[in-house]
Each structure stands twice: as C-alpha cells, then as structure tokens.
Scaffold this motif. Structure first.
Motif, short mmCIF file in Angstrom:
data_model
loop_
_atom_site.label_atom_id
_atom_site.label_comp_id
_atom_site.label_asym_id
_atom_site.label_seq_id
_atom_site.Cartn_x
_atom_site.Cartn_y
_atom_site.Cartn_z
N GLY A 22 35.11 62.14 63.58
CA GLY A 22 36.10 61.64 64.53
C GLY A 22 37.46 61.55 63.89
O GLY A 22 37.57 61.34 62.67
N PRO A 23 38.52 61.71 64.67
CA PRO A 23 39.88 61.76 64.12
C PRO A 23 40.48 60.38 63.92
O PRO A 23 41.33 59.93 64.68
N LEU A 24 40.03 59.69 62.89
CA LEU A 24 40.54 58.35 62.62
C LEU A 24 40.87 58.21 61.14
O LEU A 24 40.10 58.60 60.28
N CYS A 25 42.03 57.63 60.88
CA CYS A 25 42.45 57.24 59.54
C CYS A 25 42.58 55.73 59.52
O CYS A 25 43.26 55.15 60.37
N VAL A 26 41.93 55.08 58.57
CA VAL A 26 42.04 53.63 58.42
C VAL A 26 42.82 53.33 57.15
O VAL A 26 42.48 53.83 56.07
N GLY A 27 43.84 52.52 57.28
CA GLY A 27 44.63 52.14 56.12
C GLY A 27 43.92 51.11 55.27
O GLY A 27 43.13 50.31 55.77
N ILE A 28 44.18 51.16 53.98
CA ILE A 28 43.76 50.09 53.07
C ILE A 28 45.04 49.40 52.63
O ILE A 28 45.73 49.84 51.72
N ASP A 29 45.37 48.31 53.33
CA ASP A 29 46.66 47.65 53.17
C ASP A 29 46.45 46.18 52.77
O ASP A 29 46.56 45.28 53.61
N PRO A 30 46.15 45.92 51.51
CA PRO A 30 45.85 44.55 51.10
C PRO A 30 47.09 43.70 50.86
O PRO A 30 47.37 43.24 49.75
N HIS A 31 47.86 43.48 51.94
CA HIS A 31 49.03 42.61 51.78
C HIS A 31 48.60 41.15 51.79
O HIS A 31 47.47 40.81 52.17
N ALA A 32 49.48 40.30 51.36
CA ALA A 32 49.12 38.90 51.08
C ALA A 32 48.53 38.20 52.30
O ALA A 32 47.56 37.44 52.17
N SER A 33 49.08 38.45 53.48
CA SER A 33 48.58 37.74 54.66
C SER A 33 47.16 38.16 55.01
O SER A 33 46.36 37.33 55.45
N LEU A 34 46.82 39.43 54.82
CA LEU A 34 45.45 39.86 55.09
C LEU A 34 44.47 39.30 54.06
O LEU A 34 43.35 38.90 54.40
N LEU A 35 44.89 39.28 52.81
CA LEU A 35 44.04 38.65 51.81
C LEU A 35 43.76 37.20 52.19
O LEU A 35 42.61 36.73 52.11
N ALA A 36 44.78 36.49 52.63
CA ALA A 36 44.59 35.09 53.05
C ALA A 36 43.67 35.00 54.25
O ALA A 36 42.79 34.13 54.32
N ASP A 37 43.84 35.90 55.21
CA ASP A 37 42.98 35.89 56.40
C ASP A 37 41.51 36.12 56.03
O ASP A 37 40.62 35.64 56.72
N TRP A 38 41.30 36.87 54.97
CA TRP A 38 39.94 37.13 54.51
C TRP A 38 39.40 36.01 53.62
O TRP A 38 38.28 36.08 53.13
N GLY A 39 40.22 35.01 53.35
CA GLY A 39 39.80 33.92 52.47
C GLY A 39 39.86 34.29 51.00
O GLY A 39 39.18 33.69 50.17
N LEU A 40 40.72 35.27 50.66
CA LEU A 40 40.83 35.75 49.29
C LEU A 40 42.15 35.29 48.68
O LEU A 40 43.14 35.12 49.38
N ASN A 41 42.14 35.13 47.38
CA ASN A 41 43.37 34.80 46.68
C ASN A 41 44.27 36.03 46.57
O ASN A 41 43.80 37.17 46.53
N ASP A 42 45.57 35.78 46.49
CA ASP A 42 46.54 36.86 46.34
C ASP A 42 46.66 37.18 44.85
O ASP A 42 47.68 36.91 44.21
N ASP A 43 45.59 37.77 44.33
CA ASP A 43 45.55 38.13 42.92
C ASP A 43 44.70 39.38 42.77
O ASP A 43 44.21 39.94 43.76
N VAL A 44 44.52 39.83 41.54
CA VAL A 44 43.80 41.09 41.32
C VAL A 44 42.35 40.98 41.77
O VAL A 44 41.79 41.94 42.32
N ALA A 45 41.73 39.81 41.57
CA ALA A 45 40.35 39.64 42.01
C ALA A 45 40.24 39.76 43.53
O ALA A 45 39.32 40.40 44.06
N GLY A 46 41.21 39.17 44.24
CA GLY A 46 41.22 39.29 45.70
C GLY A 46 41.46 40.72 46.14
O GLY A 46 40.84 41.22 47.08
N LEU A 47 42.39 41.38 45.46
CA LEU A 47 42.69 42.79 45.75
C LEU A 47 41.44 43.65 45.57
O LEU A 47 41.11 44.48 46.43
N GLU A 48 40.73 43.44 44.47
CA GLU A 48 39.55 44.25 44.19
C GLU A 48 38.45 43.99 45.23
O GLU A 48 37.80 44.93 45.71
N ARG A 49 38.25 42.73 45.59
CA ARG A 49 37.22 42.40 46.59
C ARG A 49 37.57 43.02 47.94
O ARG A 49 36.71 43.60 48.61
N PHE A 50 38.83 42.93 48.33
CA PHE A 50 39.28 43.49 49.60
C PHE A 50 39.05 45.00 49.62
O PHE A 50 38.44 45.55 50.55
N SER A 51 39.52 45.68 48.61
CA SER A 51 39.45 47.14 48.59
C SER A 51 38.01 47.62 48.54
O SER A 51 37.63 48.57 49.23
#
Length: 284
Positions: A22-51
């Motif tokens: 299917g013709p879909l592209c999903v962005g991987i955009d770990p900006h601070a507000s999304l990390l917070a929405d996911w309950g993650l810290n705005d740090d490398v550990a949060g970035l790694e978990r998100f990605s």
C-alpha cells in the motif's frame, strides 16, 4: 548495507513496495511532545524506546518509514547512533527508508552529504534522501550521481505544504515558469525512460488543493506530506494530484504516531490509513 552488489533502482523497489504493502509512508518524528504523550522522557532512552517501538510495529508492513533526522541529531552522537540502528532495523524488516534531512549545499559539501546517506556502505545509508534544491538544481548533482550509482533515490523539495514555501517555490522565473514547476521539469528529465518508475521524486504537499496548473507527471514518486494532523485526508488526493495520483506516497506522521506506545494501535492506525489511501488512489 555493505558489499558491492548493486541495488535495484529505488523507483522500481518503491513501486513494488507500494503495490504490495500500500502507498503509505509513516514518519518517525520523536519530538518532545510526542515523547511526553507516550510517557517517555525527552532523552536518549526515550528516543530509543520510541524509535524501536515504531520500527517493530510497522517496518514489516508499511511501504516506507521516514525518520526525521533533526529529532535524532538534537541528542548528539548518541541520538545519531539511535538513528543508525533504526534505519538498519527498518530496512532489515522490509520497509524502505527515506531519510528526511533536507540537505542542500554546493560542491564538495553536497558530495559529503550524499556520501553520508547515499553510499551503500555508509552507516546512515537510506533508500532515499530528501534534498533542498534552492541553491540551484544543479547543486544536487553529486547526490543525483551517487543515488544512481547505489540504487537509491531523492525527494526534491518542489511544492511544500508550509505557507512560507510559496515565496520561493511560486516565484516566477525569466522563462515564465515558477521555481516549483522548474524543479518538476528537471525531475521529469532525470526519470525519462525509467520503468516502472524513476527514482527521483518531488515533495508536493497534499494540502495545496488543485495543482492542475503544474505538470506532476514526472515518472517518479511524489512524497506528499499533510495527511492527518495538517488537515488533508486520503479522499483529497485525487483532487490534488490528478492523473499522477498513482505515484503519490502520502506521508502520515502524527496521525499514526499519536496512537503509541501501543504497538497494536500503531499498526491498526497505519492499516486504516493505507486502506483509505489505496481506495482513494483506485478511485482517482
């Protein structure tokens, strides 16, 4: 990816992925507000978990994943290491990776950017790279050449969805064409004769309304941001892109990512968008 075996051209690989997944592209955009929405810290550990969560949930089923390099770079070398791992794992799972870095410069500097993302044995090698042509389309030549050599592709900014883009992209040249139209024409020339689709695409916003005054038939992919949070819907695609809609790769970021960190919810959202987009394309 290492080794010397040439990859099949990006355009052919993308066409197959779009047809199969299917013709879909999903962005991987770990900006601070999304990390917070996911309950993650705005740090490398949060970035790694998100990605890792996004890649594990989606890389085996969507055609394209598009990491935004800036959200990784802001954490320095450790963030770039997470980006490298994300690219490697996404490609291993079958997704094509478009690195959203919007690089653009001249001469040896542009060549170095190309080496970073488009040389097949580079740590950040991606299937395609977003680039800015506003130092002149010819400034992109090192990236064009290396992409061809390595079976990769480019997405060139042409008609972007941000309102500020109009002052450059809609400016009229001496020949009467706009800058955006000139970029599209140059890409059509790059893709001439390629089958089933060329590897050199344009970034064209899905929020721009009727673009019938532009020739979007460039025999290459059209990366279309704006679906979801920016207000465009899959149903809008035929009206915006006309007969070129089959080559559109709609990008959805927040519309999917807001459903995390639940992997099943991420998958369900991506599948809904993919189904709606495929239906809109088929009716266009």
């Amino acid at each position: 990816m290492t080794g010397t075996t040439a990859l099949e051209p990006f355009g052919a690989r993308l066409r197959r992925a779009m047809d199969e997944r299917g013709p879909l592209c999903v962005g991987i955009d770990p900006h601070a507000s999304l990390l917070a929405d996911w309950g993650l810290n705005d740090d490398v550990a949060g970035l790694e978990r998100f990605s890792r969560t996004v890649v594990e949930a989606l890389a085996d089923r969507v055609a394209v994943l598009k990491p935004q390099s800036a959200f990784f770079e802001r954490f320095g070398s450790r963030g770039v290491a997470v980006l490298e791992k994300s690219v490697e794992e996404a490609r291993a799972a079958g997704a094509l990776v478009v690195m959203d870095a919007k690089r653009g410069d001249i001469g040896s500097t542009m060549a170095a950017y190309a080496e970073t993302y488009l040389r097949k044995d580079a740590p950040l090698f991606s299937d395609a790279l977003t680039v800015s042509p506003f130092l002149g389309y010819g400034s992109l030549q090192p990236a064009v050449d290396l992409a061809r050599e390595n079976g990769a592709g480019l997405f060139v900014l042409a008609l972007t969805s941000n309102p500020e883009g109009r002052e450059v992209q809609h400016a009229v040249r001496e020949d009467g064409r706009t800058v955006g139209a000139t970029m599209l024409a140059r890409l059509a020339a790059e893709n001439a004769g390629a089958e089933p689709m060329g590897s050199f695409g344009a970034v064209v916003g899905a929020t721009l309304g009727d673009l019938s005054s532009y020739d979007l038939e460039i025999n290459g992919p059209l990366l279309a941001p704006g679906i979801g949070a920016q207000g465009a819907t899959p149903a809008d695609l035929p009206g915006v892109f006309g007969t070129a809609v089959r080559n559109v790769v709609p990008n959805v970021s927040r519309g999917v990512l807001r459903h995390g960190p639940d992997a099943a919810a991420l998958r369900a959202s991506a599948e809904r968008f993919a189904t709606e987009i495929a239906s809109a394309v088929a009716s266009g």
